[in-house]
Design an enzyme around this catalytic site. Sequence first.
Site, PDB file in Angstrom:
ATOM      1  N   GLU A  22       0.827  -1.212   0.000  1.00  0.00           N
ATOM      2  CA  GLU A  22       0.000   0.000   0.000  1.00  0.00           C
ATOM      3  C   GLU A  22       0.855   1.253   0.000  1.00  0.00           C
ATOM      4  OE1 GLU A  22      -2.989   0.160  -1.224  1.00  0.00           O
ATOM      5  OE2 GLU A  22      -3.758  -1.133   0.363  1.00  0.00           O
ATOM      6  N   HIS A  23       0.463   2.198  -0.829  1.00  0.00           N
ATOM      7  CA  HIS A  23       1.188   3.466  -0.976  1.00  0.00           C
ATOM      8  C   HIS A  23       2.631   3.224  -1.406  1.00  0.00           C
ATOM      9  CE1 HIS A  23      -1.780   6.487   0.110  1.00  0.00           C
ATOM     10  NE2 HIS A  23      -2.263   5.609   0.974  1.00  0.00           N
ATOM     11  N   ASP A  25       2.955   2.114  -4.968  1.00  0.00           N
ATOM     12  CA  ASP A  25       2.932   2.071  -6.446  1.00  0.00           C
ATOM     13  C   ASP A  25       3.585   3.308  -7.062  1.00  0.00           C
ATOM     14  OD1 ASP A  25       0.711   3.678  -5.745  1.00  0.00           O
ATOM     15  OD2 ASP A  25      -0.591   2.860  -7.315  1.00  0.00           O
ATOM     16  N   GLY A 110     -16.662   5.847  -3.247  1.00  0.00           N
ATOM     17  CA  GLY A 110     -16.019   6.296  -2.006  1.00  0.00           C
ATOM     18  C   GLY A 110     -15.643   5.163  -1.075  1.00  0.00           C
ATOM     19  N   GLY A 112     -13.076   3.066  -1.536  1.00  0.00           N
ATOM     20  CA  GLY A 112     -11.676   2.659  -1.638  1.00  0.00           C
ATOM     21  C   GLY A 112     -11.525   1.377  -2.441  1.00  0.00           C
ATOM     22  N   SER A 114     -11.988   1.443  -5.703  1.00  0.00           N
ATOM     23  CA  SER A 114     -11.639   1.947  -7.036  1.00  0.00           C
ATOM     24  C   SER A 114     -12.780   1.988  -8.028  1.00  0.00           C
ATOM     25  CB  SER A 114     -10.489   1.134  -7.642  1.00  0.00           C
ATOM     26  OG  SER A 114      -9.335   1.405  -6.940  1.00  0.00           O
ATOM     27  N   SER A 115     -13.881   2.577  -7.597  1.00  0.00           N
ATOM     28  CA  SER A 115     -14.963   2.781  -8.558  1.00  0.00           C
ATOM     29  C   SER A 115     -14.482   3.688  -9.690  1.00  0.00           C
ATOM     30  CB  SER A 115     -16.189   3.380  -7.872  1.00  0.00           C
ATOM     31  OG  SER A 115     -15.823   4.530  -7.161  1.00  0.00           O
ATOM     32  N   GLU A 148      -7.282  10.435 -14.385  1.00  0.00           N
ATOM     33  CA  GLU A 148      -7.438  10.647 -12.929  1.00  0.00           C
ATOM     34  C   GLU A 148      -6.556  11.825 -12.483  1.00  0.00           C
ATOM     35  OE1 GLU A 148      -9.375   8.286 -11.059  1.00  0.00           O
ATOM     36  OE2 GLU A 148      -9.065   9.414  -9.204  1.00  0.00           O
ATOM     37  N   ASP A 160      -4.533   0.916  -9.405  1.00  0.00           N
ATOM     38  CA  ASP A 160      -5.983   0.698  -9.507  1.00  0.00           C
ATOM     39  C   ASP A 160      -6.413   0.465 -10.950  1.00  0.00           C
ATOM     40  OD1 ASP A 160      -5.684   1.410  -6.906  1.00  0.00           O
ATOM     41  OD2 ASP A 160      -6.777   3.296  -7.053  1.00  0.00           O
TER      42      ASP A 160
HETATM   43  C1  GLA Z   1      -5.120   4.831  -4.307  1.00  0.00           C
HETATM   44  C2  GLA Z   1      -4.343   5.138  -5.580  1.00  0.00           C
HETATM   45  C3  GLA Z   1      -3.346   4.032  -5.924  1.00  0.00           C
HETATM   46  C4  GLA Z   1      -2.486   3.667  -4.723  1.00  0.00           C
HETATM   47  C5  GLA Z   1      -3.342   3.466  -3.470  1.00  0.00           C
HETATM   48  C6  GLA Z   1      -2.514   3.270  -2.230  1.00  0.00           C
HETATM   49  O1  GLA Z   1      -5.961   3.740  -4.487  1.00  0.00           O
HETATM   50  O2  GLA Z   1      -5.212   5.346  -6.671  1.00  0.00           O
HETATM   51  O3  GLA Z   1      -2.555   4.405  -7.017  1.00  0.00           O
HETATM   52  O4  GLA Z   1      -1.490   4.622  -4.507  1.00  0.00           O
HETATM   53  O5  GLA Z   1      -4.218   4.561  -3.236  1.00  0.00           O
HETATM   54  O6  GLA Z   1      -1.764   2.110  -2.317  1.00  0.00           O
END
Ligand code: GLA
Length: 374
Positions: A22-23, A25, A110, A112, A114-115, A148, A160
């Site tokens: 997570e965080h 990419d 909303g 998380g 990834s809609s 985006e 995502d």
């Molecule tokens: C969001 C972003 C992704 C990624 C995540 C955290 O979903 O769109 O690119 O950075 O946060 O891992």
Amino acid sequence: MINTQGYRYEISAAGRVNLIGEHVDYCGGKVLPCALSLKCTVYARPNGTDYINLEWTDLQDKISLDIRDLNQYRELRHAKYQAGCAYVWQQAGHELKGCDLLIDCKVPFGSGLSSSAAIEVSTIAAFALIAGEKPDPVEIACLAQKAEHEFAGVNCGIMDQFASACGKKDHAMLLDCKTLKCEQIPVKTGGYSLVIINTNKPHSLVVSKYNERREETETAFSLLKRKMDIECLADVRPFRLVEYRTSLPAIIYRRAKHVVDECERVRLAVEAMQNGDMKRFGQLLMESHMSLADFYEVTGKELDCLAHAAWDHPACAGARMTGAGFGGCTINLVKTNSVEEFKRKVCARYERETGYEATCYNVEIGDGLSYHSL
Ligand code: GLA
């Protein structure tokens, strides 16, 4: 019942859940997301005009976008995603044709999950089909990320959109975000199931905080690059970072520490999954959450409460927040025969402690982008 009469194509792209990584990419690290069977479906047909006409199955709005001047739509509420997709598709040198799109998004907004990526990927694939091109999932993912950045103002990584476009049923993608090399790993969880729990907390600060974190990691990279031979922050190994602890501002060190440790955890988690060691996998989920809470500071009261409630449950091997944070969902690894009782207990405690009612989804890992003619 949706009336799809007269439409020529049906295109679907997936929401995603990230198992771990997570965080990282946008720091060139590896991530391990899965595409979900929750989809955004777009019905599309050419209309022979210079307009993209948009309708939604769950909104009253009907919006027309002039394809000769897409720049004017950056501030729109819902349609900015489609406008952004049209804009980047055109900018990339593709032909954009007037069309009617009916959008049916089943990925909760909303959450998380990834809609927005699912909307973007399915929309760009629709433009490709209408222009008579075969959709290329990797190119579409990259264009969706650009949309985006430009129209939604989120300086996101590629995870995502890539997961939404390139996911494979029953597999997690080990995606190297530096090279976009992707390995499909079968998800085998033994006697455990993956459960997603939504905090249902509106996360309004997510865009500004997200962009702030990204800048902090860029600062870390530019400071460390002067001292080491690295192409991205994810190239730094944890033991090397420790050597530079005192030469980085404290907050920048903490952000970098999360990133480099998380990259290590991804490696270990893939190993654990391949060895069928779910206890180890679960422990890594927990360590990931703690690092996101303490060093990266993107969890908040609600996600922490859900994670702690899960950790305290005997049937849970591990749990953590997934996605950008500041609300959204947790992912939980739970003994299959205790899933229902787990959900009940965790959700009841969450509601007691935060006042929000949580929503649970069982994870079904589906394909990414798919389409056919009607
Ligand atoms: C969001 C972003 C992704 C990624 C995540 C955290 O979903 O769109 O690119 O950075 O946060 O891992």
